[in-house]
Enzyme design. Structure first.
Site, PDB file in Angstrom:
ATOM      1  N   ARG A   1      -0.649   9.793   4.777  1.00  0.00           N
ATOM      2  CA  ARG A   1       0.297   9.680   3.659  1.00  0.00           C
ATOM      3  C   ARG A   1       1.716   9.391   4.134  1.00  0.00           C
ATOM      4  O   ARG A   1       2.681   9.862   3.540  1.00  0.00           O
ATOM      5  CB  ARG A   1       0.309  10.951   2.781  1.00  0.00           C
TER       6      ARG A   1
ATOM      7  N   ARG B   1       5.573   9.557  -1.423  1.00  0.00           N
ATOM      8  CA  ARG B   1       6.643   9.975  -2.335  1.00  0.00           C
ATOM      9  C   ARG B   1       7.743  10.782  -1.663  1.00  0.00           C
ATOM     10  O   ARG B   1       8.764  11.060  -2.273  1.00  0.00           O
ATOM     11  CB  ARG B   1       6.042  10.799  -3.482  1.00  0.00           C
TER      12      ARG B   1
ATOM     13  N   ARG C   1       8.067   2.269  -6.538  1.00  0.00           N
ATOM     14  CA  ARG C   1       6.959   2.608  -7.426  1.00  0.00           C
ATOM     15  C   ARG C   1       7.407   2.927  -8.849  1.00  0.00           C
ATOM     16  O   ARG C   1       6.577   2.990  -9.761  1.00  0.00           O
ATOM     17  CB  ARG C   1       6.216   3.835  -6.863  1.00  0.00           C
TER      18      ARG C   1
ATOM     19  N   ASP D   1      -5.740   3.339  -2.140  1.00  0.00           N
ATOM     20  CA  ASP D   1      -6.282   4.620  -2.590  1.00  0.00           C
ATOM     21  C   ASP D   1      -7.786   4.600  -2.392  1.00  0.00           C
ATOM     22  O   ASP D   1      -8.412   3.546  -2.510  1.00  0.00           O
ATOM     23  CB  ASP D   1      -5.958   4.837  -4.078  1.00  0.00           C
TER      24      ASP D   1
ATOM     25  N   TYR E   1     -15.557  12.928  -6.774  1.00  0.00           N
ATOM     26  CA  TYR E   1     -14.554  12.496  -7.763  1.00  0.00           C
ATOM     27  C   TYR E   1     -15.218  11.882  -9.004  1.00  0.00           C
ATOM     28  O   TYR E   1     -14.790  12.107 -10.128  1.00  0.00           O
ATOM     29  CB  TYR E   1     -13.616  11.447  -7.158  1.00  0.00           C
TER      30      TYR E   1
END
Length: 367
Positions: free
Chosen positions: A37, A41, A50, A86, A164
């Site tokens: 990552r 963010r 973004r 992703d 998921y």
């Protein structure tokens, strides 16, 4: 758009191959380092890029993926880039709808509930048609990196993706997905096989597009015990490594190093050591010496600083890195965190981590 159409040929010459050398078990002057990552963010420039975009729309824009992949490299002397994407693009390729819900994370509008729901999934996936945008992002980024560092491609592993698809999003227990393993073992294997086949084509396509290493994320391994892992995760993890490698050979593509990161799967390290991967990623819950004892000397280790250590003062980060390097040894080792960076982390502390790995490993190698 001409730059998007640049071919996956004629890439710039690689200037820093430390990460690839460590992955292959060759000697390195310093220990290479990257962060899971790292495009994320915690960087204000990431949030800015973004800001107006839907998350999956960003994933589908090669130009934005390229920009987000390069951002951390402008700030830190990292030894590898990992393509911004992703793991849930694979279920999307199978025809499932996933949306990013603010404050909640990725959410499937119609998760798999019954075995019959498997019929809704595409049986044959043309990865170039469905995931070509990832391949374009890889090719564009590989050119834009100008040979600075290698580019890593990745995919989620079958069990993690299956969980998921059934849970419909994050879950603390994975009870719905695990109940399939106990109640519908055959259907579970059908789904896992379908996922593995798509993942294999997807990973081979990433190498054709310019990825120089591949990481498989079995992020939900910790929800399985040794038996379930043995039955429903390991066979596919093994098969993916084997089949990707044989397809790369067939297609005369580079045989890139492969990394398996199975979070919380310390019970499976011995098996993973023989699963066909050059590198095993470790989370922060295992002592490096114990991992090395179980895995042996013929596989490179990657990891495993607790991401929360980056909340510590910078001097403390340096001490923790030094201790980590002494535990792993500086060779056959790629420094990383034991999981991804969190959004509220201070970029300067990430910089301190990267610099400490380089400084301390050079020092240890000299002496």
């Amino acid at each position: 758009t001409s730059s998007l159409l640049r071919s996956p040929k004629g890439f710039p010459k690689l200037k820093n191959d430390t990460f690839l050398r460590a992955a292959r078990g060759e000697e390195t002057e310093h220990t290479p380092v990257w962060c899971m990552r790292q495009a994320g963010r915690y960087l204000p420039e990431f949030r800015e890029t973004r800001a107006s975009q839907d998350f999956f729309a960003t994933c589908r824009s090669p130009k934005l993926c390229c920009e987000l992949t390069l951002q951390p490299l402008r700030r830190f002397p990292l030894d590898a880039a990992i393509i911004f994407s992703d793991i849930l693009v694979v279920p999307q390729a199978l025809g499932m709808e996933v949306v990013m819900v603010p404050g909640k994370g990725p959410t499937f509008t119609e998760p798999l509930k019954e075995v019959e729901d498997l019929l809704k999934l595409r049986e044959k996936v043309d990865v170039t048609a469905e995931l070509g945008y990832v391949f374009q992002a890889i090719t564009l980024t590989r050119h834009s990196l100008e040979g600075k560092v290698p580019l890593i491609g990745f995919s989620g592993a079958p069990w993690t993706l299956m969980s998921y698809m059934i849970e419909g999003g994050g879950s603390t227990t994975m009870a719905k997905a695990k109940s399939w393993l106990y109640r519908h073992p055959e259907a579970s294997h059908r789904l896992l096989r379908l996922l593995a086949d798509v993942i294999i084509d997807y990973l081979v396509g990433q190498v054709a597009a310019g990825a120089q290493a591949l990481q498989l994320f079995e992020s939900h391994a910790g929800h399985l015990g040794p038996e379930l892992f043995q039955d429903f995760a390991l066979p596919y993890i093994r098969d993916i490594a084997q089949t990707v490698k044989s397809k790369l050979k067939e297609e005369a593509l580079p045989l890139v190093p492969m990394i398996i990161f199975a979070k919380d799967a310390h019970y499976a390290l011995r098996d993973l050591a023989h699963a066909g991967y050059e590198v095993i990623g470790l989370d922060w819950t295992i002592r490096p010496q114990e991992a090395r004892a179980q895995i042996g000397k013929h596989v490179t280790l990657q990891g495993n600083l607790d991401p929360c250590a980056l909340y510590a003062p910078k001097e403390k980060i340096g001490e923790l890195v030094k201790k980590m390097l002494e535990s792993f040894g500086t060779q056959r080792y790629i420094a990383n965190l034991g999981h991804g960076l969190y959004p509220d982390m201070n970029p300067e502390h990430v910089g301190a981590f990267v610099e400490a790995v380089h400084a301390h490993s050079r020092h240890i190698n000299k002496h």
